[in-house]
Design an enzyme around this catalytic site. Structure first.
Site, PDB file in Angstrom:
ATOM      1  N   GLY A 231      -3.588 -15.526  -1.287  1.00  0.00           N
ATOM      2  CA  GLY A 231      -4.046 -16.248  -0.741  1.00  0.00           C
ATOM      3  C   GLY A 231      -3.957 -17.615  -1.673  1.00  0.00           C
TER       4      GLY A 231
ATOM      5  N   GLY B  53      -8.221 -20.358  -7.129  1.00  0.00           N
ATOM      6  CA  GLY B  53      -7.968 -20.255  -8.327  1.00  0.00           C
ATOM      7  C   GLY B  53      -7.576 -19.236  -9.198  1.00  0.00           C
TER       8      GLY B  53
ATOM      9  CD  GLU C  97      -3.764 -14.787   6.697  1.00  0.00           C
ATOM     10  OE1 GLU C  97      -4.409 -15.740   6.573  1.00  0.00           O
ATOM     11  OE2 GLU C  97      -4.457 -13.406   6.070  1.00  0.00           O
TER      12      GLU C  97
END
Length: 439
Positions: free
Chosen positions: A215, A218, A238
Site C-alpha cells: 500500500g 511510511g 491494488e
C-alpha cells in the site's frame, strides 16, 4: 472519417462539457490521479443551473469546491468509496457520505444500486490508431464507461500511456476536452525509525519468489526498501507505487516465478511521483487491469507465495482490525484490504500481513494536551468500523515483533498480541482482558 477527424468531431470546450451536466444526473468520476481536475475544479460554477446531481468518487486528490463548500449542497451530493483529507473534512457539512465496499466490487455494486448516466475521467494522448489510454486507473472505470450514457474524458499529454484494461478507442467516447496540467502526485513519505523496524520484521516474512502487494505510507515504503536484496519477486497489487519502481530497478522484481501472468507487474491503479509516471509511460511490463479481476480474492489466490501487506489504525485483542475510521468518524475506506488479505491466504504458501504502530499520540478531548495510547486494545473504540474480520487476520506486525494468528484461539491471540504491544501497556492489557473475559 479518419481517427483524427473523429477526435476533432468530439472535441468540446470546458464550458461545453459542464453544460452537458443536468439536474438529477448520477455521475461517477475516475479514481485519484485519473480524475478530471479541470472539470471538477469548475463544477461548482453551474450550481445555479442544476439540482440534485449525485457524484460518486474515490480518493479525490483536490479539495474541490463542489463538495468542500456547503453552499453547493442543494446542487451536488458526493458519495465516496475512499476518503482523502478534503472529502473527510467536508463530511461534516452534510453533503458527503461514504459508500462501504470491497474495492473489487465497488463499481459493480454501485451501478447495480444506481446506474451511472455520466462518467468523467481522463486519458493520455490518442495514438495513430485512434486508441487512448485511461492511464492511471482501471479500477472501475472501464466497467462504468460501458454502462454510462455519457462519457467525457479530459485528454492530457502529461498522463502516462499505460497498457491493459486502460485502452479505449475514440469511437467509444462521447466527448473529449483537451487539457494540459501536471498530473496529481502523492509525496513520497520517508520512513521513520519505527517504520524501518517494522519494515525489517515484514521483510523477514517475505521469501524469494514471492508475489507482493503493498500500500502507501511510511510502513510500505520501509518494507520496499528492505526487500531490495530479495530475488525474483513479482507484483500483483491494488496500487502501483514508487517503492515498486525502486525494487524493479534494484533487480529484486523479475516476475519470473509468478504463477499468474509471469513477467508482468499487475496493478489496478497507480499513484505516486513523477518518477513513477515516467516509469509507467509506454512500459509494457506493467499491466493496469480491471479492479474487478485484479482485486478478486480468488484471482489473487492463484499467485504462488502471494504476500499482501496492509496497515491498520487499531486492533483489538481478538484480531479485529479497524483500518478506516476513528471511532464512528470515517477516515479513509476499506479499499482492497479484505480483498488482498483474504486472497493472499488462498494462495499456496501465501501470507497476509497487517502492520501497525504499537502506540499513537492523540489529542485529549477538549484540550490542547496530548497523550500516548496503545493501538492494540481490549476492545475497539466505540463506533469503530471493522474493516478486516478477525477470521481473516494472519500475521500482525508492530515495531515489537510478529504475531501469527492463523488458526489460533482467542486465548492464544490475546497473549500473542500483548507480546507485540508497547511494553508500557502490556500489563494493563492483560488486566483488562481478564476483566472482560477475553480468553
Amino acid at each position: 472519417m479518419n481517427v483524427q477527424d473523429k477526435y476533432n468531431s468530439k472535441l468540446i470546450s470546458l464550458e461545453e462539457s459542464l453544460a452537458k451536466i443536468k439536474s438529477g444526473d448520477n455521475i461517477i468520476t475516475a479514481l485519484a490521479a485519473a480524475e478530471p481536475q479541470q472539470i471538477l475544479s469548475n463544477l461548482h460554477t453551474i450550481s445555479e443551473k442544476v439540482k440534485d446531481v449525485n457524484i460518486s468518487n474515490c480518493l479525490p486528490m483536490q479539495n474541490y469546491p463542489f463538495f468542500a463548500d456547503e453552499k453547493y449542497k442543494d446542487s451536488f451530493f458526493t458519495e465516496g468509496w475512499f476518503y482523502s483529507p478534503g472529502i473527510r473534512k467536508a463530511h461534516k457539512n452534510g453533503n458527503v457520505s461514504f459508500i462501504p465496499n470491497h474495492l473489487h466490487f465497488a463499481g459493480t455494486k454501485r451501478i447495480q444500486h444506481r446506474p451511472c448516466n455520466v462518467f468523467l475521467g481522463t486519458a493520455s494522448t490518442m495514438d495513430k490508431h485512434g486508441f487512448l489510454s485511461l492511464s492511471l486507473s482501471a479500477t472501475y472505470e472501464k466497467e462504468v464507461i460501458e454502462q454510462a450514457d455519457l462519457v467525457i474524458l479530459e485528454v492530457n499529454p502529461n498522463l502516462p500511456r499505460t497498457f491493459g484494461d486502460t485502452t479505449i478507442h475514440i469511437k467509444d467516447i462521447d466527448y473529449v476536452v483537451d487539457v494540459d496540467y501536471p498530473v496529481a502526485e502523492l509525496p513520497v513519505v520517508e520512513p521513520s525509525d519505527r517504520d524501518k523496524i517494522i519494515g525489517k520484521h515484514i521483510a523477514e516474512l517475505v521469501e524469494d519468489g514471492s508475489t507482493i502487494q503493498l500500500g502507501i505510507g511510511g510502513i510500505p515504503n520501509a518494507v520496499a526498501s528492505e526487500l531490495v536484496d530479495k530475488k525474483n519477486l513479482g507484483i500483483h497489487t491494488e496500487m502501483f507505487t514508487d517503492g515498486m519502481v525502486d525494487l524493479y530497478k534494484s533487480g529484486a522484481i523479475t516476475g519470473t516465478e509468478k504463477s499468474l501472468l509471469p513477467g508482468k507487474m499487475v496493478a489496478t491503479f497507480a499513484l505516486g511521483s513523477k518518477k513513477l509516471y515516467n516509469f509507467l509511460d509506454d512500459n509494457p511490463s506493467v499491466s493496469i487491469l480491471d479492479g474487478n479481476w485484479v482485486n478478486n480474492p480468488d484471482v489473487i489466490g492463484r499467485n504462488y507465495k502471494m504476500v499482501s501487506i496492509n496497515t491498520t489504525l487499531e486492533m483489538d485483542l481478538t484480531g479485529q482490525c479497524c483500518s478506516e475510521s476513528i471511532g464512528h468518524r470515517q477516515f479513509s475506506g476499506t479499499g482492497g484490504q479484505t480483498d488482498t488479505a483474504v486472497g493472499a491466504q488462498k494462495s499456496k504458501e501465501g501470507k497476509s500481513i497487517i502492520a501497525l504502530y504499537s502506540t499513537a499520540n492523540v489529542r485529549v478531548s477538549g484540550s490542547d494536551e496530548r497523550k500516548t495510547i496503545s493501538k492494540i486494545v481490549p476492545r475497539l473504540t466505540h463506533g469503530a468500523v471493522v474493516s478486516l474480520s478477525r477470521n481473516d487476520v494472519d500475521y500482525v506486525v508492530t515495531e515489537y515483533g510478529v504475531a501469527s494468528l492463523r488458526g489460533t484461539s482467542v486465548r492464544d491471540r490475546v497473549q500473542s498480541l500483548i507480546n507485540i504491544a508497547h511494553p508500557d501497556f502490556r500489563e494493563q492489557l492483560r488486566k483488562e482482558a481478564e476483566e472482560l473475559g477475553i480468553r
